[in-house]
Design a protein around this motif. Structure first.
Motif, PDB file in Angstrom:
ATOM      1  N   GLU A  40       0.843  -1.011   0.542  1.00  0.00           N
ATOM      2  CA  GLU A  40      -0.131   0.002   0.180  1.00  0.00           C
ATOM      3  C   GLU A  40       0.959   0.849   0.157  1.00  0.00           C
ATOM      4  N   PRO A  41       0.392   2.866  -0.835  1.00  0.00           N
ATOM      5  CA  PRO A  41       0.839   3.386  -0.496  1.00  0.00           C
ATOM      6  C   PRO A  41       1.239   4.095   0.513  1.00  0.00           C
ATOM      7  N   GLN A  42       2.166   4.761   0.850  1.00  0.00           N
ATOM      8  CA  GLN A  42       2.868   5.295   2.452  1.00  0.00           C
ATOM      9  C   GLN A  42       3.037   4.355   3.510  1.00  0.00           C
ATOM     10  N   THR A  43       2.770   3.258   3.333  1.00  0.00           N
ATOM     11  CA  THR A  43       2.928   2.133   4.215  1.00  0.00           C
ATOM     12  C   THR A  43       4.225   1.071   4.261  1.00  0.00           C
ATOM     13  N   PRO A  44       4.528   0.695   5.462  1.00  0.00           N
ATOM     14  CA  PRO A  44       5.643   0.107   5.427  1.00  0.00           C
ATOM     15  C   PRO A  44       5.528  -1.758   5.818  1.00  0.00           C
ATOM     16  N   LEU A  45       6.510  -2.294   4.856  1.00  0.00           N
ATOM     17  CA  LEU A  45       5.502  -3.623   4.364  1.00  0.00           C
ATOM     18  C   LEU A  45       6.220  -4.822   5.370  1.00  0.00           C
ATOM     19  N   PRO A  46       4.710  -5.589   5.797  1.00  0.00           N
ATOM     20  CA  PRO A  46       5.340  -6.127   7.081  1.00  0.00           C
ATOM     21  C   PRO A  46       7.267  -6.984   7.371  1.00  0.00           C
ATOM     22  N   ASP A  47       7.379  -7.146   8.690  1.00  0.00           N
ATOM     23  CA  ASP A  47       8.848  -7.363   8.637  1.00  0.00           C
ATOM     24  C   ASP A  47       8.686  -8.904   8.516  1.00  0.00           C
ATOM     25  N   LEU A  48       9.888  -9.273   7.950  1.00  0.00           N
ATOM     26  CA  LEU A  48      10.142 -10.408   6.907  1.00  0.00           C
ATOM     27  C   LEU A  48      11.604 -10.927   7.538  1.00  0.00           C
ATOM     28  N   LEU A  60      18.329  -9.596  -3.337  1.00  0.00           N
ATOM     29  CA  LEU A  60      17.897  -8.935  -4.118  1.00  0.00           C
ATOM     30  C   LEU A  60      16.781  -8.655  -4.293  1.00  0.00           C
ATOM     31  N   VAL A  61      15.532  -8.084  -4.349  1.00  0.00           N
ATOM     32  CA  VAL A  61      14.390  -7.380  -3.605  1.00  0.00           C
ATOM     33  C   VAL A  61      13.680  -7.334  -5.573  1.00  0.00           C
ATOM     34  N   THR A  62      12.569  -8.218  -5.902  1.00  0.00           N
ATOM     35  CA  THR A  62      12.613  -7.756  -7.509  1.00  0.00           C
ATOM     36  C   THR A  62      10.416  -7.983  -7.640  1.00  0.00           C
ATOM     37  N   GLY A  63      10.644  -7.191  -8.186  1.00  0.00           N
ATOM     38  CA  GLY A  63       9.105  -7.034  -8.412  1.00  0.00           C
ATOM     39  C   GLY A  63       8.383  -6.783 -10.341  1.00  0.00           C
ATOM     40  N   HIS A  64       8.181  -7.922 -10.779  1.00  0.00           N
ATOM     41  CA  HIS A  64       7.758  -8.168 -11.774  1.00  0.00           C
ATOM     42  C   HIS A  64       6.594  -7.388 -12.529  1.00  0.00           C
ATOM     43  N   ARG A  65       7.073  -6.859 -13.485  1.00  0.00           N
ATOM     44  CA  ARG A  65       4.760  -6.250 -14.235  1.00  0.00           C
ATOM     45  C   ARG A  65       4.101  -6.075 -12.536  1.00  0.00           C
ATOM     46  N   VAL A  66       4.889  -4.818 -12.583  1.00  0.00           N
ATOM     47  CA  VAL A  66       4.747  -4.538 -11.618  1.00  0.00           C
ATOM     48  C   VAL A  66       3.365  -3.586 -11.642  1.00  0.00           C
ATOM     49  N   CYS A  67       2.453  -3.506 -10.819  1.00  0.00           N
ATOM     50  CA  CYS A  67       0.971  -2.860 -10.780  1.00  0.00           C
ATOM     51  C   CYS A  67       0.303  -2.827  -9.037  1.00  0.00           C
ATOM     52  N   PHE A  68       1.611  -2.601  -8.356  1.00  0.00           N
ATOM     53  CA  PHE A  68       1.238  -2.013  -6.907  1.00  0.00           C
ATOM     54  C   PHE A  68       1.323  -0.567  -6.738  1.00  0.00           C
ATOM     55  N   HIS A  69       1.340  -0.628  -8.182  1.00  0.00           N
ATOM     56  CA  HIS A  69       1.511   1.074  -7.650  1.00  0.00           C
ATOM     57  C   HIS A  69      -0.280   1.749  -8.623  1.00  0.00           C
ATOM     58  N   ARG A  70      -0.844   1.338  -8.914  1.00  0.00           N
ATOM     59  CA  ARG A  70      -2.646   1.537  -9.497  1.00  0.00           C
ATOM     60  C   ARG A  70      -2.676   2.233  -8.268  1.00  0.00           C
ATOM     61  N   LEU A  71      -3.949   2.640  -8.304  1.00  0.00           N
ATOM     62  CA  LEU A  71      -4.758   2.699  -7.253  1.00  0.00           C
ATOM     63  C   LEU A  71      -6.283   2.282  -7.762  1.00  0.00           C
ATOM     64  N   GLU A 106       9.499   7.116  -3.297  1.00  0.00           N
ATOM     65  CA  GLU A 106      10.210   7.694  -2.225  1.00  0.00           C
ATOM     66  C   GLU A 106      10.105   7.042  -1.277  1.00  0.00           C
ATOM     67  N   PHE A 107       8.732   6.933  -0.369  1.00  0.00           N
ATOM     68  CA  PHE A 107       8.494   5.817   0.879  1.00  0.00           C
ATOM     69  C   PHE A 107       8.875   4.312   0.045  1.00  0.00           C
ATOM     70  N   PHE A 108       8.432   4.284  -1.223  1.00  0.00           N
ATOM     71  CA  PHE A 108       8.812   2.638  -0.832  1.00  0.00           C
ATOM     72  C   PHE A 108      10.112   1.796  -0.736  1.00  0.00           C
ATOM     73  N   ILE A 109      10.630   2.526  -2.013  1.00  0.00           N
ATOM     74  CA  ILE A 109      11.709   2.770  -2.004  1.00  0.00           C
ATOM     75  C   ILE A 109      13.105   2.509  -0.878  1.00  0.00           C
ATOM     76  N   LYS A 110      13.111   3.864   0.254  1.00  0.00           N
ATOM     77  CA  LYS A 110      13.316   3.681   1.320  1.00  0.00           C
ATOM     78  C   LYS A 110      12.920   3.034   2.396  1.00  0.00           C
ATOM     79  N   ASP A 111      12.182   2.448   2.422  1.00  0.00           N
ATOM     80  CA  ASP A 111      11.456   1.164   2.819  1.00  0.00           C
ATOM     81  C   ASP A 111      12.005  -0.047   2.734  1.00  0.00           C
TER      82      ASP A 111
END
Length: 250
Positions: free
Chosen positions: A139-147, A153-164, A181-186
Motif C-alpha cells: 500500500e502507498p506510504q505503508t511499510p511492508l511487514p517485517d519478514l 535482491l528484491v524483485t518486482g516483475h510486471r509491477v502493478c501495486f502502484h495502480r490505485l 520514495e517512501f517505498f524505495i526507502k522502506d
C-alpha cells in the motif's frame, strides 16, 4: 515533426537495448527444455481445473502454460545473472504463480515470495513449485511487514501495486514520486543487505508508451536507478549505481 523525431529516437534506443539484451542471453544460454522436462505439466494443467478462472478474469495470463512462463522467467533470471551467480537471498514482490522463484531455486538461490491471496490458482501453483510466500498487500506510504531478514535482491516483475484506481477514461491513477520514495526507502533500509539491489520491471502504458514519463524517469534517476528499457535497478546505497551483472562476495 518534432513528435515524429522523438518517437524515432525512442524506438531506435529501445531496439538497440533489446538487441544488446538478447545478445547477452545468447552468450550465456540456459536450457529451458531441460527445465520444462522436470515439471509435471499435466499436473500443472490439472490445477487449472481445480482452480478455474475467476469471473471476468483476463485469460491472457494463462499461468498454466509452463512453456511460456518458464521462457519469460529464464530471461529475467539471465538478465540479473542469476544463472551464474553465487547463492543469493531473494525476495520477489508480487510472486504470482511462483515461476521466477522456482527458477531461482534451480539456480541455487533461496527465495521468498510476497503477494496477495486474491488468485486461488496461485495457491495451487506456489505449493506445486514449493515456493514459500508471505501473504500481504503493498500500500502507498505503508511499510511492508517485517519478514525477519534482509535480502541480496528484491524483485518486482510486471509491477502493478502502484495502480490505485481507474479514471472515467480508463487510465490509472498511480503513486506519486513521494509514494515511490517512501517505498524505495522502506526496501533499502529494512530489506536490502548493504550490497543488495532492487529490481522493478514495469508494464508499458495503455497507449504503448514507456512507464517512465519524464517526471518518473527524473525521479528514479535521482534515486540512483539504472534504467534499462522498462526496468529500474536500484542499489541499497542511493549514492551507488548498481549493475545487472554483479559479483556477490562470499
Amino acid at each position: 515533426m518534432r513528435l515524429s523525431r522523438k518517437f524515432q529516437k525512442l524506438f531506435s534506443r529501445d531496439a538497440a537495448e533489446s538487441f544488446w539484451e538478447n545478445t547477452r542471453r545468447w552468450i550465456h544460454p540456459v536450457n529451458s527444455r531441460r527445465i520444462l522436462a522436470g515439471i509435471d505439466r499435466i499436473e500443472l494443467e490439472n490445477l487449472r481445473e481445480r482452480y478455474p478462472y475467476r469471473p471476468n478474469a483476463r485469460k491472457i495470463n494463462a499461468y498454466e502454460d509452463a512453456a511460456y512462463w518458464i521462457g519469460v522467467n529464464v530471461k529475467r533470471a539471465q538478465d540479473l545473472w542469476l544463472d551464474r551467480s553465487l547463492p543469493l537471498q531473494i525476495l520477489d514482490l508480487g510472486c504470482g504463480a511462483g515461476y521466477f522463484l522456482y527458477l531461482c531455486r534451480l539456480f541455487g538461490h533461496d527465495g521468498l515470495g510476497f503477494d496477495t491471496d486474491e488468485e486461488p490458482f496461485f495457491r495451487g501453483t506456489t505449493d506445486f513449485f514449493k515456493v514459500r510466500r508471505v501473504v500481504g498487500r503493498i500500500e502507498p506510504q505503508t511499510p511492508l511487514p517485517d519478514l525477519g531478514r534482509k535480502f541480496d535482491l528484491v524483485t518486482g516483475h510486471r509491477v502493478c501495486f502502484h495502480r490505485l484506481a481507474r479514471t472515467e477514461n480508463g487510465e490509472w491513477l498511480e503513486w506519486t514520486p513521494t509514494d515511490w520514495e517512501f517505498f524505495i526507502k522502506d526496501i533499502r533500509t529494512r530489506f536490502l543487505k548493504p550490497e543488495g539491489r532492487l529490481l522493478l520491471e514495469f508494464n508499458r502504458r495503455q497507449d504503448g508508451s514507456s512507464f517512465f514519463t519524464d517526471e518518473l524517469r527524473a525521479f528514479f534517476e535521482s534515486q540512483g536507478a539504472r534504467i534499462f528499457r522498462w526496468k529500474a535497478l536500484l542499489a541499497a546505497d542511493p549514492s551507488q549505481r548498481p549493475r545487472f551483472k554483479q559479483i556477490q562476495k562470499l
